[in-house]
Scaffold this active site. Structure first.
Site, mmCIF file in Angstrom:
data_model
loop_
_atom_site.group_PDB
_atom_site.id
_atom_site.type_symbol
_atom_site.label_atom_id
_atom_site.label_comp_id
_atom_site.label_asym_id
_atom_site.label_seq_id
_atom_site.Cartn_x
_atom_site.Cartn_y
_atom_site.Cartn_z
ATOM 1 C CE LYS A 177 -3.478 -2.783 2.439
ATOM 2 N NZ LYS A 177 -4.037 -3.133 3.719
ATOM 3 C CB ILE A 178 3.603 2.552 1.944
ATOM 4 C CG1 ILE A 178 2.432 3.263 2.404
ATOM 5 C CG2 ILE A 178 4.745 3.785 1.767
ATOM 6 C CD1 ILE A 178 2.547 3.393 3.971
#
Length: 335
Positions: free
Chosen positions: A308-309
């Protein structure tokens, strides 16, 4: 046994880096210089705040130079507090592109246009406050007359939405609900709407996503509306918004995620960025701990593990009360 003196005075390697230093107030120095020149050198969470200022300045520079989509997520208590006006400032000046919040973040923004919230006390007896019709959010008081008047407005608003739904044969998504609410505020409220997040999001066509739109007073009002009205078929579509939110992340050249608090807004934003293999920049402000495995307390590195990052993303987490540090962060970046 080793010589105690050698143990105590163990030789160390030469260490390079930023030297720890605080601001010298004997010099002519202002808050801007303290935030940009010194906070990163102070250590502990001050260093994280200083780093956040630098990251957001990068984000702002990239936003001006190329396609950069800035996601801002915030929980309802941020709007309960005076951070509401800061978020409104960011929306008014188009410093953010996408908002994700909870139902309270929508309704309390509207209610404050009717009557203000009042500074209270953390320690007053809850039963006595209940008897007086005063609701407490931390040390912020919200007299119940605000909600009574809010229902009057919302009943009119639901009538408009219901007619729109029937005439167009289309169910509005939650983000469209928020857009229509901004339009309703524009047409029905006075000058207080100039402080509103929802109103300025409507004016600037900045989408507000609220996946849990019924989890709050709006849900209460919908309950009474659908129970009492003959035309109680008003519906809200949350499925279309997940497509819209995810596509905004997928289609962006670069993204940044700024999150105040945790819970649903945080996950909605970073999960949307999973579809593009992670966000490029992230700033978290939270007091939640990671040790219980909650999403609210999950640090950026946990987001990296999920994709997600991005692995090489520029990110920082400030473990602090957002009402203390977010005003300084916004000031350090934009003033």
């Amino acid at each position: 046994m080793s010589d105690p003196k050698n143990v105590i005075f163990k030789e160390s390697e030469c260490l390079e880096g930023i030297f720890i230093e605080g601001p010298d107030f004997d010099k002519d120095i202002d808050l801007k210089a303290v935030l940009t020149d010194y906070y990163e050198k102070i250590g502990f969470q001050a260093t994280h705040l200083g780093k956040a200022v630098k990251i957001w300045k990068k984000i702002e520079k990239l936003k001006k130079e190329e396609e950069m989509v800035v996601f801002l997520g915030y929980t309802s208590n941020m709007v309960s507090s005076g951070l509401r006006e800061l978020i409104s400032y960011l929306v008014r000046h188009k410093k953010v592109d996408v908002l994700v919040t909870t139902a309270g973040g929508i309704e309390e923004d509207f209610i404050k246009c009717i009557k203000p919230f009042v500074l209270g006390d953390w320690n007053l007896n809850g039963a006595i406050l209940r008897e007086k019709g005063i609701n407490r959010i931390g040390n912020v008081f919200v007299p119940n007359d605000r909600y009574i008047e809010f229902e009057t407005y919302m009943t009119r608003f639901f009538d408009i939405l219901s007619k729109k739904q029937n005439s167009e044969n289309k169910i509005l998504s939650a983000s469209e609900f928020c857009f229509e609410l901004g339009k309703f505020m524009d047409e029905n409220l006075g000058n207080e709407k100039e402080k509103s997040i929802v109103y300025h999001a409507y004016k600037n066509k900045i989408p507000i996503f609220c996946p849990a739109i019924t989890d709050g007073s709006i849900g209460d009002m919908l309950y009474f509306y659908k129970k009492n009205e003959k035309d109680g078929n008003l519906l809200i579509d949350v499925a279309n918004d997940i497509v819209k939110l995810n596509d905004m992340a997928i289609d962006a050249n670069k993204t940044a995620c700024i999150v105040l608090g945790g819970s649903l807004p945080k996950h909605s934003i970073i999960n949307a960025n999973l579809f593009r293999e992670g966000t490029d920049y992230a700033i978290y402000i939270t007091t939640a701990i990671p040790w219980d495995g909650s999403l609210s307390g999950a640090p950026p590195e946990e987001g990296v593990s999920w994709g997600k990052i991005q692995e090489k993303a520029d990110f920082v987490e400030i473990w602090a009360d957002a009402t203390i540090v977010f005003p300084m962060l916004v000031y350090g970046v934009f003033k």
